[in-house]
Design an enzyme around this catalytic site. Sequence first.
Site, PDB file in Angstrom:
ATOM      1  N   CYS A  85      12.348 -36.898  44.046  1.00 21.91           N
ATOM      2  CA  CYS A  85      11.021 -37.354  43.619  1.00 21.91           C
ATOM      3  C   CYS A  85      10.037 -36.176  43.620  1.00 21.91           C
ATOM      4  O   CYS A  85       9.948 -35.444  44.620  1.00 21.91           O
ATOM      5  CB  CYS A  85      10.568 -38.437  44.591  1.00 21.91           C
TER       6      CYS A  85
ATOM      7  N   CYS B  93      12.195 -43.762  43.243  1.00 22.86           N
ATOM      8  CA  CYS B  93      12.307 -43.014  44.494  1.00 22.86           C
ATOM      9  C   CYS B  93      12.620 -43.983  45.634  1.00 22.86           C
ATOM     10  O   CYS B  93      11.928 -44.988  45.808  1.00 22.86           O
ATOM     11  CB  CYS B  93      11.013 -42.268  44.790  1.00 22.86           C
TER      12      CYS B  93
ATOM     13  N   GLN C 169      23.307 -58.663  31.037  1.00 25.08           N
ATOM     14  CA  GLN C 169      23.887 -58.039  32.238  1.00 25.08           C
ATOM     15  C   GLN C 169      23.973 -56.530  32.018  1.00 25.08           C
ATOM     16  O   GLN C 169      24.310 -55.792  32.922  1.00 25.08           O
ATOM     17  CB  GLN C 169      25.297 -58.559  32.469  1.00 25.08           C
TER      18      GLN C 169
ATOM     19  N   ALA D 241      31.625 -58.805  18.284  1.00 24.86           N
ATOM     20  CA  ALA D 241      30.235 -59.272  18.255  1.00 24.86           C
ATOM     21  C   ALA D 241      29.507 -58.879  16.963  1.00 24.86           C
ATOM     22  O   ALA D 241      28.825 -59.713  16.361  1.00 24.86           O
ATOM     23  CB  ALA D 241      29.490 -58.720  19.468  1.00 24.86           C
TER      24      ALA D 241
ATOM     25  N   VAL E 247      36.033 -61.423  21.778  1.00 23.48           N
ATOM     26  CA  VAL E 247      37.296 -61.087  21.100  1.00 23.48           C
ATOM     27  C   VAL E 247      38.457 -61.891  21.682  1.00 23.48           C
ATOM     28  O   VAL E 247      39.481 -62.072  21.026  1.00 23.48           O
ATOM     29  CB  VAL E 247      37.628 -59.572  21.181  1.00 23.48           C
TER      30      VAL E 247
ATOM     31  N   HIS F 262      20.777 -57.091  35.699  1.00 23.53           N
ATOM     32  CA  HIS F 262      21.317 -56.027  36.561  1.00 23.53           C
ATOM     33  C   HIS F 262      20.481 -54.752  36.518  1.00 23.53           C
ATOM     34  O   HIS F 262      20.963 -53.684  36.868  1.00 23.53           O
ATOM     35  CB  HIS F 262      22.772 -55.710  36.158  1.00 23.53           C
TER      36      HIS F 262
ATOM     37  N   GLY G 138      30.180 -61.595  24.599  1.00 24.77           N
ATOM     38  CA  GLY G 138      30.884 -60.468  25.225  1.00 24.77           C
ATOM     39  C   GLY G 138      30.795 -60.412  26.733  1.00 24.77           C
ATOM     40  O   GLY G 138      30.485 -59.365  27.290  1.00 24.77           O
TER      41      GLY G 138
ATOM     42  N   CYS H 127       7.277 -36.980  46.580  1.00 26.49           N
ATOM     43  CA  CYS H 127       7.548 -36.944  48.026  1.00 26.49           C
ATOM     44  C   CYS H 127       8.876 -36.297  48.389  1.00 26.49           C
ATOM     45  O   CYS H 127       9.197 -36.174  49.570  1.00 26.49           O
ATOM     46  CB  CYS H 127       7.479 -38.362  48.596  1.00 26.49           C
TER      47      CYS H 127
HETATM   48  P1  NAD Z   1      31.963 -58.184  31.218  1.00 28.70           P
HETATM   49  O1  NAD Z   1      31.891 -59.482  31.890  1.00 28.70           O
HETATM   50  O2  NAD Z   1      30.700 -57.598  30.734  1.00 28.70           O
HETATM   51  O3  NAD Z   1      33.069 -58.341  30.008  1.00 28.70           O
HETATM   52  C1  NAD Z   1      33.198 -57.684  28.805  1.00 28.70           C
HETATM   53  C2  NAD Z   1      33.672 -58.741  27.780  1.00 28.70           C
HETATM   54  O4  NAD Z   1      33.480 -58.238  26.466  1.00 28.70           O
HETATM   55  C3  NAD Z   1      35.146 -59.167  27.849  1.00 28.70           C
HETATM   56  O5  NAD Z   1      35.214 -60.581  27.918  1.00 28.70           O
HETATM   57  C4  NAD Z   1      35.753 -58.688  26.511  1.00 28.70           C
HETATM   58  O6  NAD Z   1      36.754 -59.554  26.011  1.00 28.70           O
HETATM   59  C5  NAD Z   1      34.524 -58.698  25.636  1.00 28.70           C
HETATM   60  N1  NAD Z   1      34.550 -57.812  24.463  1.00 28.70           N
HETATM   61  C6  NAD Z   1      35.124 -56.580  24.345  1.00 28.70           C
HETATM   62  N2  NAD Z   1      34.867 -56.048  23.131  1.00 28.70           N
HETATM   63  C7  NAD Z   1      34.094 -56.954  22.469  1.00 28.70           C
HETATM   64  C8  NAD Z   1      33.485 -56.974  21.182  1.00 28.70           C
HETATM   65  N3  NAD Z   1      33.600 -55.943  20.321  1.00 28.70           N
HETATM   66  N4  NAD Z   1      32.771 -58.059  20.832  1.00 28.70           N
HETATM   67  C9  NAD Z   1      32.636 -59.125  21.684  1.00 28.70           C
HETATM   68  N5  NAD Z   1      33.189 -59.149  22.912  1.00 28.70           N
HETATM   69  C10 NAD Z   1      33.904 -58.078  23.308  1.00 28.70           C
HETATM   70  O7  NAD Z   1      32.728 -57.260  32.178  1.00 28.70           O
HETATM   71  P2  NAD Z   1      32.675 -55.730  32.563  1.00 28.70           P
HETATM   72  O8  NAD Z   1      32.796 -54.865  31.373  1.00 28.70           O
HETATM   73  O9  NAD Z   1      33.654 -55.589  33.651  1.00 28.70           O
HETATM   74  O10 NAD Z   1      31.208 -55.500  33.156  1.00 28.70           O
HETATM   75  C11 NAD Z   1      30.847 -55.775  34.460  1.00 28.70           C
HETATM   76  C12 NAD Z   1      29.356 -55.712  34.579  1.00 28.70           C
HETATM   77  O11 NAD Z   1      28.918 -54.380  34.268  1.00 28.70           O
HETATM   78  C13 NAD Z   1      28.636 -56.618  33.618  1.00 28.70           C
HETATM   79  O12 NAD Z   1      27.470 -57.034  34.247  1.00 28.70           O
HETATM   80  C14 NAD Z   1      28.330 -55.715  32.455  1.00 28.70           C
HETATM   81  O13 NAD Z   1      27.241 -56.143  31.685  1.00 28.70           O
HETATM   82  C15 NAD Z   1      28.056 -54.377  33.162  1.00 28.70           C
HETATM   83  N6  NAD Z   1      28.373 -53.300  32.208  1.00 28.70           N
HETATM   84  C16 NAD Z   1      27.372 -52.938  31.380  1.00 28.70           C
HETATM   85  C17 NAD Z   1      27.624 -52.030  30.382  1.00 28.70           C
HETATM   86  C18 NAD Z   1      26.482 -51.696  29.465  1.00 28.70           C
HETATM   87  O14 NAD Z   1      25.325 -51.664  29.924  1.00 28.70           O
HETATM   88  N7  NAD Z   1      26.772 -51.481  28.191  1.00 28.70           N
HETATM   89  C19 NAD Z   1      28.901 -51.456  30.230  1.00 28.70           C
HETATM   90  C20 NAD Z   1      29.907 -51.828  31.137  1.00 28.70           C
HETATM   91  C21 NAD Z   1      29.638 -52.804  32.119  1.00 28.70           C
END
Ligand code: NAD
Length: 250
Positions: free
Chosen positions: A150, A129, A103, A235, A217, A121, A190, A153
Site C-alpha cells: 500500500c 490494503c 461468480q 454460451a 456445454v 466472489h 456456464g 501505509c
Molecule cells: P464453474 O462452476 O464456474 O463451472 C464452469 C462450467 O462452465 C462447467 O459446467 C462447464 O461445463 C461450463 N462450460 C465450459 N465451457 C463453456 C462454454 N463455452 N459455454 C457454456 N458453458 C461452458 O466451475 P469452476 O470453473 O471450477 O469455477 C469455480 C469458481 O471460480 C466459480 O465461482 C467461477 O466463477 C470462478 N472462476 C472464475 C473465472 C472467471 O472469472 N472467468 C474463471 C475460473 C473460475
Amino acid sequence: MDHSRHINRAAEILKSSSHTVAFTGAGISVESGIPPFRGENGLWSRYDPTVLDIHYFLKHPAHSWQVIKEIFYDFFGKARPNPAHFVLAEMERRNLLQSIITQNIDHLHQQAGSRRVIEFHGTSHTLRCMRCNRQFLVEQINLDELPPSCSSCGGLLKPDFVFFGEPIPEPARSDSFNEAAQAEVMLVIGSTGEIMPASMLPSMAGEKGATIIEVNVEPSNFSNSITDLFLQGKAAGILKELAQNLALSL
Ligand code: NAD
C-alpha cells in the site's frame, strides 16, 4: 423438442418475464480465452489452489502473489468480452434482464456494458490494503515487485476477490439472495453448480417458483434437479441465437 424449438421457447419465456436474473459461472468466459478452474484443461490441473487459501496467502504472500499475477493479471487481464457477455448487456438495455449475479471475477460483464452486476466472489479489478483497507485499481499498482504494498501505509495488498476461507462479501451476498428471491426467470449460464454457497442461488430461485433456463456445454448439478429448459451448447452461440429470437441488434 428440437434445438430451435428450445430456443424459441426460451425467448418466449424471457419476453413474458417481468424480472429476469442471469447467474453466470466460468463457462461464460471460456470463449474469451479464460479456462474454468475444474475439468481436464482447468486451471487447477496446472496450478495448486492452495495459493488462493487466505491463511497460505498471509503466511507466504510473495509466492501466492507470483501465481495470482500469472493467472489473474498477465493472463486474465488480456481477455475481452465475447458475444454472450454482449447479449446480456443488450438484454439489460432492452429491459429483458434486470440483473446479473456472477461468480466470475474477470470484470467482463462490465466491460461488455452491463450495469447491474453483482459480483458474488468479488473482482480481480481492484486490490485492497489488508492494513488500512484503502482500495486501488489494479492499473495503479506496479506488479513487478511482489507482493505489492500500500502506498499509504505499506500494508500488504490483496485482490478484492474471495479467497478460500473467506466469507462472501457484503452487500454482494444479500443483494444476490434478494435478486434470486425476486426472480421470475433465472438464466443460468456456464456453472457446474458445485460451488457453495453460490449454487444455492438458482436452487432458491427455483424453490420460489422461478423458471430456470440453463445454458451449458454439458449437464450440471442443476440440469437434472431444478432446470426447466436446458439449452445445450457454448454460451456465445446459444446467446446469439436467443438474441436473434428476441430481435436484439448487437
Ligand atoms: P464453474 O462452476 O464456474 O463451472 C464452469 C462450467 O462452465 C462447467 O459446467 C462447464 O461445463 C461450463 N462450460 C465450459 N465451457 C463453456 C462454454 N463455452 N459455454 C457454456 N458453458 C461452458 O466451475 P469452476 O470453473 O471450477 O469455477 C469455480 C469458481 O471460480 C466459480 O465461482 C467461477 O466463477 C470462478 N472462476 C472464475 C473465472 C472467471 O472469472 N472467468 C474463471 C475460473 C473460475
